[in-house]
Design an enzyme around this catalytic site. Structure first.
Site, PDB file in Angstrom:
ATOM      1  CE  LYS A 197       0.535  -4.053   5.271  1.00  0.00           C
ATOM      2  NZ  LYS A 197       0.717  -5.377   4.703  1.00  0.00           N
ATOM      3  CE  LYS A 250      -2.930  -4.571   7.203  1.00  0.00           C
ATOM      4  NZ  LYS A 250      -2.222  -5.568   6.498  1.00  0.00           N
TER       5      LYS A 250
END
Ligand code: PBG
Length: 328
Positions: A197, A250
């Site tokens: 992330k 992400k």
């Protein structure tokens, strides 16, 4: 003329042949649709930077979920907006027995037993500091945060969540959660780890939707640096070793190379999160008549799958399947 006998265009000569040789496909079963929830009844507000996406009360979300189920879209990831009065330094409302988010999980599962509910495990929506971990004197306390995450995770598992999604990026959280879940009889509750992330500007509209932006500082000490790729492999190896069931990358679009890398490094299912800012960009360009929205959505989702994602979390899931149905 000295033309080669090899002519790739033969495989593009008709609609039927193009369909026959199509390498990448998107199944409804591989899409996950996010919901932004809020406490209360019968309320729904559109998020201004995300046309078509709402912050809504649980009863309204269940109505939208019913429409999704009819499209074969059965996987939902739930995010809570929390009233300021419930926020504190330790995100303690996240495991309060009356927390409306826990009720939402129960209601989704009761109403649609065969849907899959994925939760968000991170402190930020509930934190008065707006950070994913405990904030103290400009620092995020890693190990102290883990015990808060355990409590949040156990509350979500008790409410009936199928898959927990730790999005906080604390070190060691997957193993810590796995241990806590197993010790409490939840060895069938899965972990979809936000493995890679990145500290991205593309989360902007999401933070507006939930009022969850950090009150001080930024998330650079825990989310990954955008220029780094090999570091994602370190995170992936740790998550796998600690017992993750899914690995996530992400955002998706600016990180297609990371999706491809994780796909070849791991045999776990790879999830890509096509985030709020990526949605907003397409919506904004389409609203101006600068791109063809439906084609852009299709091309973008295909690119994420082609890069190696098995599963895509996307705000486009419902409209993509609706458009596909209308075409068929
Ligand atoms: C927070 C969380 C974020 C998103 C999912 N979980 C935002 C953040 O880390 O600041 C972003 C999703 C999106 O932008 O669509 N734990």
């Amino acid at each position: 003329m000295n033309l080669n006998t090899k002519r790739p265009r033969r495989n593009r000569k008709s609609e039927a042949i193009r369909a026959m040789v199509q390498e990448t496909h998107i199944q409804p079963s591989q899409l996950i649709y996010p919901f932004f929830l809020m406490d209360g009844l019968a309320q729904k507000t559109e998020i201004s930077s995300m046309p078509g996406i709402f912050r809504q009360t649980v009863d309204m979300a269940l109505l939208e979920a019913e429409a999704c189920m009819a499209l074969g879209l059965k996987n939902f990831i739930l995010f809570p907006a929390i009233d300021e009065q419930h926020k504190d330094r330790y995100a303690s409302y996240s495991y309060h027995p009356e927390c409306y988010y826990l009720r939402a999980i129960r209601e989704f599962k009761a109403r649609f037993p065969d849907c899959t509910i994925i939760t968000d495990v991170a402190m930020d929506p509930y934190s008065s500091d707006g950070h994913d971990g405990i904030y103290e004197n400009g620092k995020i306390l890693n190990d102290e945060t883990l015990s808060v995450l355990d409590k949040m995770a156990l509350a979500q598992a008790t409410a009936g969540a199928d898959i927990l999604g730790p999005s906080d990026m604390m070190d060691g959280r997957v193993g810590h959660l796995r241990k806590a879940l197993d010790a409490n009889g939840f060895n069938q509750v899965s972990i979809m780890s936000y493995t890679a992330k990145y500290a991205s500007c593309f989360y902007g509209p999401f933070r507006d939707a939930l009022d969850s932006a950090p009150k001080h500082g930024n998330k650079l000490s825990y989310q990954m640096s955008p220029p780094n790729a090999r570091e994602a492999l370190i995170e992936a190896a740790l998550d796998e070793e600690e017992g993750a069931d899914f690995l996530m990358v992400k955002p998706a679009l600016a990180y297609l190379d990371i999706i491809a890398k994780l796909k070849s490094a791991s045999n776990l299912p790879i999830v890509a999160y096509n985030v709020s800012g990526e949605y907003a960009m397409i919506k904004a360009a389409a609203a101006n008549g600068w791109i063809d929205e439906q084609r852009a959505v299709e091309e973008v989702l295909m690119s994420i799958k082609r890069a190696g994602a098995d599963i895509i979390i996307t705000y486009f899931a419902k409209q993509y399947l609706q458009a596909r149905l209308a075409k068929a």
